[in-house]
Scaffold this motif. Sequence first.
Motif, mmCIF file in Angstrom:
data_model
loop_
_atom_site.group_PDB
_atom_site.id
_atom_site.type_symbol
_atom_site.label_atom_id
_atom_site.label_comp_id
_atom_site.label_asym_id
_atom_site.label_seq_id
_atom_site.Cartn_x
_atom_site.Cartn_y
_atom_site.Cartn_z
ATOM 1 N N ASN A 1 0.728 -1.228 -0.010
ATOM 2 C CA ASN A 1 -0.019 -0.148 -0.116
ATOM 3 C C ASN A 1 0.957 1.354 0.045
ATOM 4 O OD1 ASN A 1 -2.616 0.622 -0.191
ATOM 5 N ND2 ASN A 1 -3.079 -0.235 1.607
ATOM 6 N N SER A 2 1.806 1.297 0.888
ATOM 7 C CA SER A 2 2.803 2.380 0.706
ATOM 8 C C SER A 2 3.459 2.574 -0.429
ATOM 9 C CB SER A 2 3.764 2.128 2.040
ATOM 10 O OG SER A 2 3.317 2.102 3.176
ATOM 11 N N ASP A 3 3.982 1.514 -0.975
ATOM 12 C CA ASP A 3 4.541 1.592 -2.326
ATOM 13 C C ASP A 3 3.651 2.160 -3.431
ATOM 14 O OD1 ASP A 3 7.080 0.957 -4.033
ATOM 15 O OD2 ASP A 3 5.642 -0.014 -5.238
ATOM 16 N N ARG A 4 2.619 1.709 -3.391
ATOM 17 C CA ARG A 4 1.321 1.994 -4.331
ATOM 18 C C ARG A 4 1.217 3.779 -4.252
ATOM 19 N NH1 ARG A 4 -2.996 0.187 -7.120
ATOM 20 N NH2 ARG A 4 -4.397 1.675 -7.896
ATOM 21 N N GLY B 1 0.000 8.117 -5.645
ATOM 22 C CA GLY B 1 -0.960 8.867 -4.803
ATOM 23 C C GLY B 1 -1.967 8.278 -4.399
ATOM 24 N N THR B 2 -2.555 7.066 -4.792
ATOM 25 C CA THR B 2 -3.532 6.353 -4.131
ATOM 26 C C THR B 2 -3.463 5.040 -3.650
ATOM 27 O OG1 THR B 2 -3.974 5.261 -6.354
ATOM 28 C CG2 THR B 2 -5.030 7.135 -6.254
ATOM 29 N N PHE B 3 -4.225 4.651 -2.698
ATOM 30 C CA PHE B 3 -4.237 3.402 -1.975
ATOM 31 C C PHE B 3 -4.703 2.281 -2.910
ATOM 32 C CE2 PHE B 3 -3.435 6.367 1.343
ATOM 33 C CZ PHE B 3 -2.260 5.986 1.758
ATOM 34 N N LEU B 4 -4.202 1.036 -2.386
ATOM 35 C CA LEU B 4 -5.001 -0.102 -3.182
ATOM 36 C C LEU B 4 -6.378 -0.273 -2.452
ATOM 37 C CD1 LEU B 4 -1.938 -2.733 -2.347
ATOM 38 C CD2 LEU B 4 -2.822 -1.596 -4.632
ATOM 39 N N SER B 5 -7.147 -0.766 -3.265
ATOM 40 C CA SER B 5 -8.706 -0.742 -2.949
ATOM 41 C C SER B 5 -8.800 -2.142 -2.139
ATOM 42 C CB SER B 5 -9.661 -0.760 -4.090
ATOM 43 O OG SER B 5 -9.482 -2.019 -4.637
#
Length: 256
Positions: A39-42, A47-51
Amino acid sequence: MTRGLCDLLYANLFNQELYYSSFFSITIAFERICKLVLNSDRYTAQGTFLSDRQLRDEGHDLKKLYNKVVEISRENGVPVIEISEKSEKILEFLTDFAKSGRYYNFVTLGGGKSTDPIVGWRKIVGKTTNGAYYVDGKKRNEMLCDERTLCDMHFFDEEGKNIESDSDCEESLKETRQIQISGLRIVLPLILNIVTCLDSYSEKSINAESDAENADKCNNMEAILRRIKSQQKFMLPNYAEFYQEIRKCMSIVVSF
């Protein structure tokens, strides 16, 4: 994670329930740390988090998640500890537990076949056989139902051996203690690699500017005031602060 490591360190024939609570805690924490890395890498990249669906799709495959984290570390120049063959097997064991091993008791109650996680753990870490009398699960049940058998059901060790004397008990506890310490030393590199990778994202934001760029923009009071007034981007937390207890626990294990 800390709770799981501590439970495993003190699990023995008198506290066999600690095996299950430790494996459960370790696998859940391991999965969540890996998913925090993803999530942090994404976020730092897009600029968005994993759903929620994307996170669920990652599943409980700890080996797959771990390999993704290691790949991210190497791409970003984060140090990675090379793990041993036994650490690889422990990772596979934890993956099996996260997927199905945690249901072992339910499966066996229903007559299904499943490997006892306790036996699996001891087999991987490396067990030395002592002279205590061994009985398998079926034979043990037969013995408990036989009125002529003089044994206490609370005195079967983790692998079904009947503890018949104080010396057997002492030997079993010593052996288990060594197994737990050795096992924790084997699993620590896996934990260190994922925690170190997560640490590398501490207080980062999307398209984080370099120190030189920040210095250029803050070389006078007017520039500083403009930056204060401008909308600040969301910054990830300082992950390094989250794992103080884990580091203490790991240092204790290493000291044994």
